[in-house]
Write an enzyme that holds these catalytic residues in place. Structure first.
Site, PDB file in Angstrom:
ATOM      1  N   TYR A 284      -1.632   0.172  10.487  1.00 22.72           N
ATOM      2  CA  TYR A 284      -1.742  -0.474   9.169  1.00 22.72           C
ATOM      3  C   TYR A 284      -0.542  -0.105   8.296  1.00 22.72           C
ATOM      4  O   TYR A 284       0.107  -0.960   7.690  1.00 22.72           O
ATOM      5  CB  TYR A 284      -3.047   0.005   8.523  1.00 22.72           C
ATOM      6  CG  TYR A 284      -3.258  -0.395   7.085  1.00 22.72           C
ATOM      7  CD1 TYR A 284      -3.685  -1.673   6.739  1.00 22.72           C
ATOM      8  CD2 TYR A 284      -3.067   0.532   6.054  1.00 22.72           C
ATOM      9  CE1 TYR A 284      -3.904  -2.019   5.412  1.00 22.72           C
ATOM     10  CE2 TYR A 284      -3.287   0.193   4.723  1.00 22.72           C
ATOM     11  CZ  TYR A 284      -3.702  -1.087   4.409  1.00 22.72           C
ATOM     12  OH  TYR A 284      -3.923  -1.420   3.095  1.00 22.72           O
TER      13      TYR A 284
ATOM     14  N   SER B 104       0.836  -1.203   0.000  1.00 23.09           N
ATOM     15  CA  SER B 104       0.000   0.000   0.000  1.00 23.09           C
ATOM     16  C   SER B 104       0.865   1.245   0.000  1.00 23.09           C
ATOM     17  O   SER B 104       1.970   1.239   0.559  1.00 23.09           O
ATOM     18  CB  SER B 104      -0.887   0.013   1.235  1.00 23.09           C
ATOM     19  OG  SER B 104      -1.533   1.258   1.352  1.00 23.09           O
TER      20      SER B 104
END
Ligand SMILES: Cc1cc2nc3c(=O)[nH]c(=O)nc-3n(C[C@H](O)[C@H](O)[C@H](O)COP(=O)(O)OP(=O)(O)OC[C@H]3O[C@@H](n4cnc5c(N)ncnc54)[C@H](O)[C@@H]3O)c2cc1C
Lengths: 443, 246
Positions: free
Chosen positions: B151, B138
């Site tokens: 995250y 990501s």
């Protein structure tokens, strides 16, 4: 609450948008509030795909359940887009029987509007190739409906603008094709009479449509280019050409709303003049063209609806029964040409009999025009509606954002039958859209 | 038909997983879908079979159950040509700040599990001398942000693992792709405010993964705009960055 609108970006209204992930969740979404409707890919122009209270987004349901390559029969979820079907099954020799002017519509939306393509005059609408549907009614039942089983629900759902419930799945047939190319013939018609004669004479062509220069006036009124098409066989392709053309993603995008100044009588005139002349030069011979520009000329410019500016635009699509069509179409085109701010191009085509109870098509001519939302446009369109009603015509619900109850009732005499079926499927009136509230729900 | 290539998608029921599986099936790969709930993968397997003529297999796989990884890999009918890990968990940052169990699950789902399983495949691929490994990481791993650093840090670890693995594996004929999708409209991001021009749909990611595998690209920012955005974000001095509401 979210602000929602259709493709025309008028009206913009509040609705609670939900994207359920399972059929059970669809059922719960319908059951929990009074006033929801399904939404496919939002290509209806007006308020059809906006729930009175809640809008249920269906594009997440995009699975194909099964496909039989021997018959072209397909079972799928209602959120699958026609663009996906074309890209997936086109190279395998199958295309949808009916496609509208954009491929970015869902199967559910195509059934609910019983969309017509350039072949309606000989092959009918999208619903004709749907064998059955799985419908979640407002009464929290899930039923399978076909021409034989729950046939009332079936024929009310085809063309029923989502108002019988949420279509979850459908079984439909695809058309076997040898290639993804179309043999096109362009005819130029110098005025409306010539255009109508040309469409009449092309009744046996699989595909036919006329693009009218609606800026042309006087002697040129209704001058147009008629595009006929047939599926090309493999032997008609140039040596070495792929049997299926590459489909391009819409490359160009309109990133911002153009100021409505960009569209004025001069730019529209100039565009139409150019378009007509370029087309007329191609008139006569046969050309083999890819299915994408043939069927979906506007899809190459994504977000083109923003060309009309922030306030959005209205499409006016009527159908006029064959008998009185010439006079009324002439009158409408003349008024539009004198006004000067109408669409780039108007579309004229012949339709045949519709299948669903509320399906738009009837044997006659359909004319579609775009207008930016400004000035006295609503009054102007009301006047056009009077001409349509007087000629026994009607307006297309998938394009409508503004017609009156009276216009609607005059155009759709089968409404009472539709209402009765809807009542039996949904006695409490759980399914309601902004369109149904505007046009026929009891208040 | 024996020469058909195979792809194994870990996290097959995610939107990006489904899109990647479709892209590979369309390109003629036989597909394996792996996920926690095999029954839930059935409709996706049927979808792939209806859309193409490829073989589709289903496999049970839980990214948190690292003890099962060895037997998962050895239990596969055949070693795939391409393995893609799309597994991940966004979680809820605020909860993760005080709930250690939640923070642990986020870290393990985005870093530990994906890294270990791809590492294991890398060993097998190196033994064979061919194979492609794809990790969907990501842009959130490019720099820790106040709003999602639990995250983001796990994704950062995963990105670092992939880049190291790539350096090592390339010498043995094995290619490693890192995909950084940016904003994708999926289940995971539903309800979040996404920036329109930087947001893509899942099928765009699926196609980008296929292209990266076939063209042997190392790092893919699915939308080119992200490469620039992250370049700016990565080079902002910490003193400035910490003041940004972002
Ligand atoms: C550029 C352009 C060209 C077009 N050309 C044509 C044309 O040539 N011919 C034509 O007929 N139409 C045409 N249309 C209109 C378009 O085909 C229809 O509006 C179609 O219904 C849009 O499908 P959608 O999936 O976007 O549905 P939406 O716009 O989201 O919804 C349309 C209607 O379908 C209902 N609906 C959607 N999904 C479901 C479901 N799962 N269950 C129940 N109801 C559902 C909605 O409630 C709504 O009433 C065109 C539109 C555009 C933008």
């Amino acid at each position: 609450m979210t602000l929602v609108s259709g493709w025309g970006r008028f009206p913009v209204v509040d609705s609670d948008v939900l994207r359920p992930r399972s059929f059970e969740a669809v059922g719960e979404a319908v059951a929990r509030v009074t006033g929801s409707v399904a939404r496919g890919n939002g290509r209806a122009y007006g308020d059809a795909a906006i729930g009175a209270v809640r809008t249920i987004g269906m594009t997440g349901f995009d699975r194909v359940r099964s496909f039989d390559p021997a018959t072209g029969r397909l079972r799928l979820e209602a959120g699958v887009l026609l663009s996906d079907l074309i890209d997936t099954f086109g190279p395998r020799g199958f295309l949808p029987f009916v496609v509208p002017g954009t491929r970015f519509v869902s199967v559910g939306g195509a059934i609910a509007a019983d969309v017509h393509g350039k072949n309606h005059h000989c092959e009918g609408g999208f619903g004709r190739y749907v064998d059955s549907i799985l419908l979640r009614t407002g009464q929290s039942e899930t039923i399978e409906a076909s021409r034989e089983q729950n046939s009332d629900a079936f024929f009310a759902t085809v063309g029923g603008m989502g108002l019988t419930g949420v279509i979850l799945e459908a079984t439909m047939r695809l058309r076997p094709v040898e290639t993804g190319w179309i043999r096109e013939r362009v005819i130029s018609a110098s005025d409306l009479d010539a255009a109508m004669r040309a469409l009449e004479a092309s009744d046996s062509a699989t595909y036919s449509v006329a693009w009218i220069d609606c800026a042309a006036r006087g002697r040129d009124l209704g001058r147009s280019l008629i595009y006929l098409g047939e599926h090309a066989g493999r032997d008609e392709l140039a040596e070495g050409a792929a049997a299926f053309p590459a489909g391009k993603d819409p490359g160009l995008a309109v990133p911002v709303d153009l100021p409505s100044m960009t569209l004025n009588r001069y730019s529209i005139r100039a565009f139409n003049e150019l378009y007509y002349r370029m087309g007329a030069r191609r008139a006569g011979g046969n050309h083999v063209v890819s299915l994408y520009p043939y069927f979906f000329p506007l899809d190459s410019l994504s977000g083109w609806n923003r060309i009309y500016g922030r306030r959005g635009f209205l499409q006016h699509q009527c159908v006029i029964p064959e008998a009185g069509a010439r006079a009324v179409l002439g009158e409408i085109l003349d008024r539009v040409a004198r006004r000067g701010d109408a669409s780039f191009l108007a579309v004229l085509k012949k339709l045949g009999q519709g299948d669903g109870i509320l399906s738009f098509p009837l044997p006659g001519y359909t004319l579609a025009l775009d207008f930016p939302v400004k000035g006295d446009i609503l009054n102007f369109l009301d006047e056009i509606d009077r001409l349509v009603v007087a000629a026994g015509g009607r307006l297309y619900l998938a394009k409508d954002a503004r017609q009156s109850r009276a216009t609607f009732e005059a155009g759709y005499p089968a409404l009472s039958r539709f209402k009765a079926i809807r009542k039996s499927l949904d006695p409490a009136g759980a399914i309601r859209s902004k369109l149904s509230q505007r046009l026929f729900d009891e208040v | 038909m024996t020469s058909r290539k195979t792809v194994l998608v870990l996290g097959g029921s995610s939107d990006i997983g489904r899109a990647a599986a479709r892209a590979f099936a369309k390109a003629g790969y036989d597909v394996g879908l792996a996920g926690r709930d095999v029954a839930a993968l059935e409709p996706d397997a049927a979808d792939l079979r209806a859309r193409s003529n490829v073989e589709v297999g289903l496999h049970k796989f839980d990214v948190l159950d690292t003890a099962s990884f060895d037997s998962f890999v050895s239990g596969l009918p055949a070693l795939p040509d391409v393995v893609i890990s799309i597994v991940g968990l966004l979680g809820v940052q605020q909860n993760a700040e005080s709930d250690l169990a939640h923070a642990t699950t986020i870290m393990r789902s985005n870093y530990e599990g994906p890294s270990l399983i791809l590492g294991l495949f890398a060993e097998k691929f190196l033994g064979r001398g061919t194979g492609t490994i794809v990790g969907v990481s990501s842009v959130a791993g490019d720099r820790g942000r106040a709003s999602n650093y639990v995250y983001g840090s796990a994704k950062a670890g995963f990105s670092a693992f992939l880049s190291g693995l790539r350096a090592r594996a390339s010498r043995g004929g094995v290619h490693v792709v890192t995909v950084k999708p940016g904003f994708v409209r999926t289940k995971m991001t539903e309800g979040m405010k996404l920036i329109g021009p930087l947001t893509v749909e899942a099928p765009v990611v699926g196609d980008a993964i296929l292209r990266a595998v076939e063209s042997k690209t190392d790092v893919v920012y699915v939308s080119g705009k992200w490469r620039l955005v992250m370049l700016i974000i990565k080079t902002l001095p910490e003193a400035v960055f910490k003041k940004l509401k972002f």
